[in-house]
Write a protein that holds these residues in place. Structure first.
Motif, PDB file in Angstrom:
ATOM      1  N   TRP A  32       0.823  -1.210   0.000  1.00 14.73           N
ATOM      2  CA  TRP A  32       0.000   0.000   0.000  1.00 14.73           C
ATOM      3  C   TRP A  32       0.860   1.264   0.000  1.00 14.73           C
ATOM      4  O   TRP A  32       0.357   2.360   0.261  1.00 14.73           O
ATOM      5  CB  TRP A  32      -0.952  -0.013   1.198  1.00 14.73           C
ATOM      6  CG  TRP A  32      -2.098  -0.961   0.990  1.00 14.73           C
ATOM      7  CD1 TRP A  32      -2.131  -2.296   1.272  1.00 14.73           C
ATOM      8  CD2 TRP A  32      -3.371  -0.642   0.433  1.00 14.73           C
ATOM      9  NE1 TRP A  32      -3.343  -2.829   0.927  1.00 14.73           N
ATOM     10  CE2 TRP A  32      -4.132  -1.838   0.413  1.00 14.73           C
ATOM     11  CE3 TRP A  32      -3.954   0.532  -0.049  1.00 14.73           C
ATOM     12  CZ2 TRP A  32      -5.439  -1.884  -0.072  1.00 14.73           C
ATOM     13  CZ3 TRP A  32      -5.260   0.481  -0.522  1.00 14.73           C
ATOM     14  CH2 TRP A  32      -5.982  -0.713  -0.534  1.00 14.73           C
ATOM     15  N   HIS A  33       2.128   1.124  -0.312  1.00 13.04           N
ATOM     16  CA  HIS A  33       2.996   2.301  -0.458  1.00 13.04           C
ATOM     17  C   HIS A  33       2.421   3.203  -1.549  1.00 13.04           C
ATOM     18  O   HIS A  33       1.880   2.709  -2.552  1.00 13.04           O
ATOM     19  CB  HIS A  33       4.409   1.830  -0.825  1.00 13.04           C
ATOM     20  CG  HIS A  33       5.424   2.915  -0.876  1.00 13.04           C
ATOM     21  ND1 HIS A  33       5.523   3.803  -1.939  1.00 13.04           N
ATOM     22  CD2 HIS A  33       6.418   3.256  -0.001  1.00 13.04           C
ATOM     23  CE1 HIS A  33       6.512   4.630  -1.716  1.00 13.04           C
ATOM     24  NE2 HIS A  33       7.066   4.344  -0.557  1.00 13.04           N
ATOM     25  N   PRO A  34       2.508   4.537  -1.412  1.00  8.89           N
ATOM     26  CA  PRO A  34       1.938   5.436  -2.426  1.00  8.89           C
ATOM     27  C   PRO A  34       2.410   5.152  -3.847  1.00  8.89           C
ATOM     28  O   PRO A  34       1.633   5.283  -4.804  1.00  8.89           O
ATOM     29  CB  PRO A  34       2.387   6.820  -1.960  1.00  8.89           C
ATOM     30  CG  PRO A  34       2.517   6.692  -0.482  1.00  8.89           C
ATOM     31  CD  PRO A  34       3.014   5.290  -0.242  1.00  8.89           C
ATOM     32  N   THR A  35       3.662   4.726  -4.015  1.00  8.41           N
ATOM     33  CA  THR A  35       4.154   4.426  -5.367  1.00  8.41           C
ATOM     34  C   THR A  35       3.493   3.173  -5.922  1.00  8.41           C
ATOM     35  O   THR A  35       3.217   3.082  -7.119  1.00  8.41           O
ATOM     36  CB  THR A  35       5.686   4.263  -5.353  1.00  8.41           C
ATOM     37  OG1 THR A  35       6.276   5.470  -4.861  1.00  8.41           O
ATOM     38  CG2 THR A  35       6.219   3.986  -6.751  1.00  8.41           C
ATOM     39  N   VAL A  36       3.209   2.192  -5.065  1.00  5.03           N
ATOM     40  CA  VAL A  36       2.509   0.992  -5.506  1.00  5.03           C
ATOM     41  C   VAL A  36       1.071   1.334  -5.884  1.00  5.03           C
ATOM     42  O   VAL A  36       0.560   0.895  -6.921  1.00  5.03           O
ATOM     43  CB  VAL A  36       2.543  -0.100  -4.419  1.00  5.03           C
ATOM     44  CG1 VAL A  36       1.861  -1.372  -4.911  1.00  5.03           C
ATOM     45  CG2 VAL A  36       3.978  -0.415  -4.002  1.00  5.03           C
ATOM     46  N   VAL A  37       0.417   2.141  -5.065  1.00  2.00           N
ATOM     47  CA  VAL A  37      -0.960   2.537  -5.360  1.00  2.00           C
ATOM     48  C   VAL A  37      -1.021   3.341  -6.653  1.00  2.00           C
ATOM     49  O   VAL A  37      -1.928   3.162  -7.474  1.00  2.00           O
ATOM     50  CB  VAL A  37      -1.559   3.329  -4.181  1.00  2.00           C
ATOM     51  CG1 VAL A  37      -2.971   3.801  -4.509  1.00  2.00           C
ATOM     52  CG2 VAL A  37      -1.583   2.466  -2.912  1.00  2.00           C
ATOM     53  N   ARG A  38      -0.032   4.197  -6.869  1.00  5.21           N
ATOM     54  CA  ARG A  38       0.008   4.957  -8.118  1.00  5.21           C
ATOM     55  C   ARG A  38       0.149   4.010  -9.311  1.00  5.21           C
ATOM     56  O   ARG A  38      -0.543   4.145 -10.317  1.00  5.21           O
ATOM     57  CB  ARG A  38       1.172   5.957  -8.089  1.00  5.21           C
ATOM     58  CG  ARG A  38       1.283   6.836  -9.331  1.00  5.21           C
ATOM     59  CD  ARG A  38       2.376   7.882  -9.156  1.00  5.21           C
ATOM     60  NE  ARG A  38       2.520   8.722 -10.349  1.00  5.21           N
ATOM     61  CZ  ARG A  38       2.634  10.036 -10.332  1.00  5.21           C
ATOM     62  NH1 ARG A  38       2.600  10.690  -9.181  1.00  5.21           N
ATOM     63  NH2 ARG A  38       2.784  10.729 -11.440  1.00  5.21           N
ATOM     64  N   GLY A  39       1.050   3.025  -9.196  1.00  5.10           N
ATOM     65  CA  GLY A  39       1.225   2.066 -10.275  1.00  5.10           C
ATOM     66  C   GLY A  39       0.000   1.211 -10.502  1.00  5.10           C
ATOM     67  O   GLY A  39      -0.254   0.755 -11.620  1.00  5.10           O
TER      68      GLY A  39
END
Length: 260
Positions: free
Chosen positions: A156-163
């Motif tokens: 749920w890291h912001p970069t994962v959510v963005r991807g």
């Protein structure tokens, strides 16, 4: 009734303060498509800010008519500099929102539910945040039950959510240890395994993929019921993680699995 009548700015005199209160515990939805998918799949959106409300609603008219009214009710326009100061990296659509993360207990219940009608994707000690986000997007598109990561990467890291373009809300996403994996036969991808083209992957399978650098961990390999190999030309060392997941989920779906 006009969009202006639904504008949260009328009820929230300080949307920036509301954002800052919510941000520490919320999921950042970065860009139009992340908010669109989150709304479409039932996320509880706390606040949504944009530097171009008219532009966002034009996109909704063109690409997401089903959630256009819901997005109109959520979006508050702020100056671009204000928007940019609240996010790690401004998105081309100049829009961001904060949502409540789904409850862990609910996700674990979805992952463990029997009988499962679609596989769970297991990323064993992944390292690349962007790859993890792409896998969530694939899992949602294929109707997988969920995505589980082991190791230190926060799915749920912001970069994962963005991807993942907000599609974390369309499937169950959690981090577990190998011992905590939900029940089901583990089909682990490994170059020494059986050619996937000779197999039918069951709907209740756990489809496990090793890390980009070191492959399957000893713990996951010991838990595997089957080792499975993707077809690959000799002297080509590996596929990208998301590509491997896509090929495996396609093989499963080609035998009649979701989506309908």
């Amino acid at each position: 009734m006009t969009d202006a009548a639904h504008d949260p700015a009328a009820a929230s005199p300080d949307p920036v303060a509301a954002w800052r209160r919510a941000a520490p515990d919320a999921v950042l939805l970065d860009g139009f498509h992340a908010l669109k998918h989150a709304v479409r799949f039932g996320a509880e959106v706390l606040t949504a800010l944009t530097a171009d409300r008219a532009g966002a609603l034009t996109l909704a008219d063109e690409l997401a008519e089903d959630v256009r009214d819901a997005m109109a009710a959520l979006l508050t326009e702020v100056p671009y500099g204000t928007y940019a100061s609240l996010v790690p990296r401004p998105h081309p659509t100049a829009l961001a929102a904060l949502a409540v993360r789904p409850g862990r207990a609910d996700n674990l219940a979805r992952l463990a539910h029997a009988p499962r009608t679609a596989p769970v994707v297991v990323l064993d000690q992944p390292r690349n945040l962007g790859n993890a986000g792409a896998v969530v997007r694939l899992a949602a598109g294929f109707g997988a039950t969920g995505v589980v990561t082991t190791g230190t990467l926060d799915p749920w890291h912001p970069t994962v959510v963005r991807g993942g373009a907000g599609l974390h809300f369309a499937t169950a996403v959690e981090r577990l240890t190998v011992d905590e994996l939900p029940p089901g036969p583990v089909f682990a991808l490994d170059p020494e395994g059986e050619d996937i083209r000779s197999l039918k992957l069951p709907d209740d399978a756990l489809l496990a993929f090793g890390s980009e650098r070191s492959g399957l961990s000893p713990e996951l390999r010991a838990r595997a019921d089957h080792l499975v190999a993707l077809p690959m030309r000799p002297q080509v060392s590996s596929y990208n993680l998301a590509t491997s997941v896509a090929m495996t989920l396609y093989h499963w779906s080609a035998a009649g699995g979701a989506p309908s």
